[in-house]
Design an enzyme around this catalytic site. Structure first.
Site, mmCIF file in Angstrom:
data_model
loop_
_atom_site.group_PDB
_atom_site.id
_atom_site.type_symbol
_atom_site.label_atom_id
_atom_site.label_comp_id
_atom_site.label_asym_id
_atom_site.label_seq_id
_atom_site.Cartn_x
_atom_site.Cartn_y
_atom_site.Cartn_z
ATOM 1 C CG ASN A 1 -0.939 1.322 -6.689
ATOM 2 O OD1 ASN A 1 -0.607 2.216 -7.468
ATOM 3 N ND2 ASN A 1 -2.039 1.372 -5.982
ATOM 4 C CG ASP B 1 -2.407 4.270 -8.351
ATOM 5 O OD1 ASP B 1 -2.679 3.620 -9.372
ATOM 6 O OD2 ASP B 1 -3.073 4.209 -7.303
ATOM 7 C CG HIS B 2 1.968 7.213 -6.080
ATOM 8 N ND1 HIS B 2 1.064 8.248 -6.073
ATOM 9 C CD2 HIS B 2 1.536 6.321 -5.160
ATOM 10 C CE1 HIS B 2 0.142 8.011 -5.154
ATOM 11 N NE2 HIS B 2 0.405 6.845 -4.595
ATOM 12 N NE ARG C 1 7.968 19.892 -15.218
ATOM 13 C CZ ARG C 1 9.286 19.889 -15.497
ATOM 14 N NH1 ARG C 1 9.698 19.391 -16.633
ATOM 15 N NH2 ARG C 1 10.142 20.374 -14.648
ATOM 16 C CG HIS D 1 -7.187 4.128 -6.639
ATOM 17 N ND1 HIS D 1 -7.060 4.418 -5.301
ATOM 18 C CD2 HIS D 1 -8.471 4.415 -6.958
ATOM 19 C CE1 HIS D 1 -8.228 4.868 -4.844
ATOM 20 N NE2 HIS D 1 -9.089 4.877 -5.826
ATOM 21 N NE ARG E 1 -7.878 9.497 -5.356
ATOM 22 C CZ ARG E 1 -7.899 9.136 -4.075
ATOM 23 N NH1 ARG E 1 -7.074 8.199 -3.628
ATOM 24 N NH2 ARG E 1 -8.722 9.700 -3.221
ATOM 25 N NE ARG F 1 -6.079 12.686 -5.966
ATOM 26 C CZ ARG F 1 -6.350 12.654 -4.661
ATOM 27 N NH1 ARG F 1 -5.461 12.171 -3.814
ATOM 28 N NH2 ARG F 1 -7.480 13.108 -4.193
ATOM 29 C CD GLU G 1 -6.133 -0.052 -5.126
ATOM 30 O OE1 GLU G 1 -5.999 1.182 -5.084
ATOM 31 O OE2 GLU G 1 -5.400 -0.821 -4.520
ATOM 32 C CB THR H 1 -3.331 8.276 0.116
ATOM 33 O OG1 THR H 1 -3.406 6.927 -0.364
ATOM 34 C CG2 THR H 1 -3.044 8.261 1.609
ATOM 35 C CB THR H 2 -7.297 4.941 0.284
ATOM 36 O OG1 THR H 2 -7.163 4.929 -1.141
ATOM 37 C CG2 THR H 2 -8.598 4.270 0.670
ATOM 38 C CD GLU I 1 -5.924 -3.832 -0.765
ATOM 39 O OE1 GLU I 1 -6.593 -3.747 -1.793
ATOM 40 O OE2 GLU I 1 -4.919 -3.140 -0.534
ATOM 41 C CG HIS J 1 -3.120 2.448 2.389
ATOM 42 N ND1 HIS J 1 -2.545 3.492 3.064
ATOM 43 C CD2 HIS J 1 -3.759 2.984 1.316
ATOM 44 C CE1 HIS J 1 -2.852 4.619 2.439
ATOM 45 N NE2 HIS J 1 -3.579 4.336 1.374
ATOM 46 N N GLY J 2 0.461 1.642 2.609
ATOM 47 C CA GLY J 2 1.574 2.155 3.409
ATOM 48 C C GLY J 2 2.673 1.141 3.695
ATOM 49 N N GLY K 1 2.483 0.181 -3.463
ATOM 50 C CA GLY K 1 2.737 1.178 -4.493
ATOM 51 C C GLY K 1 3.742 2.231 -4.104
ATOM 52 C CG HIS K 2 4.026 6.538 -1.742
ATOM 53 N ND1 HIS K 2 5.049 6.772 -0.855
ATOM 54 C CD2 HIS K 2 3.799 7.711 -2.368
ATOM 55 C CE1 HIS K 2 5.407 8.037 -0.938
ATOM 56 N NE2 HIS K 2 4.669 8.631 -1.845
HETATM 57 N N1 PXP Z 1 -4.647 -0.697 -1.333
HETATM 58 C C1 PXP Z 1 -5.533 0.300 -1.544
HETATM 59 C C2 PXP Z 1 -6.975 0.009 -1.472
HETATM 60 C C3 PXP Z 1 -5.091 1.594 -1.865
HETATM 61 O O1 PXP Z 1 -5.991 2.575 -2.079
HETATM 62 C C4 PXP Z 1 -3.714 1.817 -1.974
HETATM 63 C C5 PXP Z 1 -3.226 3.176 -2.357
HETATM 64 O O2 PXP Z 1 -3.687 3.499 -3.634
HETATM 65 C C6 PXP Z 1 -2.828 0.744 -1.766
HETATM 66 C C7 PXP Z 1 -3.328 -0.493 -1.422
HETATM 67 C C8 PXP Z 1 -1.356 0.887 -1.891
HETATM 68 O O3 PXP Z 1 -0.883 1.727 -0.898
HETATM 69 P P1 PXP Z 1 0.591 2.302 -0.994
HETATM 70 O O4 PXP Z 1 0.674 3.130 -2.234
HETATM 71 O O5 PXP Z 1 0.726 3.092 0.245
HETATM 72 O O6 PXP Z 1 1.511 1.118 -1.050
#
Ligand code: PXP
Length: 243
Positions: free
Chosen positions: A7, A9-10, A18, A43, A45, A49, A70, A100-101, A151, A191-192, A213-214
């Site tokens: 992922n 996103d970040h 910026r 994702h 959103r 963001r 997502e 976050t979600t 998921e 997630h996480g 992702g994060h």
């Molecule tokens: N799965 C879903 C549905 C999410 O919303 C996210 C965060 O965007 C992730 C997985 C990934 O989570 P993380 O960024 O904490 O790894």
């Protein structure tokens, strides 16, 4: 082998700080592809963001590996997915104020609405996945509406340090995974997740895909900062030597 979706996103979160051009989530996606990621997750959103519509378009066009989009189960996103045609759509609940979600979809309470979304996406060849908490009722409802996969939300598990409480959350994920597989759903999790807590999740035999992702983006700062500073110092010294 578990299929890892990276992922990005970040990467966009940092760029949006910026409102400039770097770092570019497309470049991160291409690095992930080169590193052996099975797929890329973004994702989009509702408040935009981090990832922007144009990022999704560019990533869709340039990567060779599957794209998992997502998004919230709302008309605006459905129409966007129909246009972009990702390989997979994962529906996630979204609240504007959340960082976050925060939890999985309430599939049981929204079966008709989710069913209609599935009926729009699957005929386009888009796999249909639902992000749910490790809850047997929610998993069963996902199957009822014809999802290809679920998921499982590992958020509650990931927030905890190793110990009894985390084992309880892990057991819920294991039970939900076994149930999902038994009723014919493909099982993903995410997630996480970190390199520490992912091990026990990867041990669950039914889990086929992970979305991470994060932690990957956070760790890549530690792994990349030293070389980047050295490159900057070389450039500075080049200037100084011309004085
Ligand atoms: N799965 C879903 C549905 C999410 O919303 C996210 C965060 O965007 C992730 C997985 C990934 O989570 P993380 O960024 O904490 O790894």
């Amino acid at each position: 082998m578990i299929r890892l979706y990276v992922n990005v996103d970040h990467v966009a979160t940092l760029r949006e700080a910026r409102k400039g051009l770097e770092p570019d989530p497309l470049l991160a996606a291409l690095i992930a592809e080169k590193a052996g990621a099975y797929g890329i997750t973004v994702h989009l959103r509702e408040d935009r963001r981090h990832i922007q519509d144009e990022d999704v378009r560019r990533i869709r066009e340039k990567i060779q590996i599957p794209l998992n989009l997502e998004m919230a189960p709302v008309e605006e996103m459905l129409a966007f997915a129909e246009q972009i045609r990702p390989d997979q759509v994962s529906l996630v609940p979204e609240k504007r104020q959340e960082i976050t979600t925060e939890g999985g979809l309430n599939v049981c309470a929204n079966e008709n609405e989710l069913l209609k979304m599935r009926e729009r996406l699957q005929p386009l060849g888009i796999k249909f996945s639902l992000f749910v908490d490790p809850d047997i009722e929610q998993v069963t409802a996902a199957k009822r509406i014809g999802a290809d996969s679920i998921e499982l939300n590992t958020g509650a598990y990931s927030e905890l340090v190793a110990g009894e409480e985390r084992e309880k959350r892990l057991l819920e994920i294991k039970q939900a995974s076994a149930h999902a597989k038994q009723i014919g759903l493909v099982v993903f999790a995410g997630h996480g997740l970190t390199a520490e807590n992912v091990v026990a999740i990867a041990e669950i035999p039914e889990v086929e895909e992970l979305n991470i992702g994060h932690n990957l983006i956070a760790q890549s700062i530690y792994h990349g900062l030293e070389n980047t500073i050295k490159t900057m110092m070389t450039a500075i010294n080049e200037g100084v030597s011309q004085r």
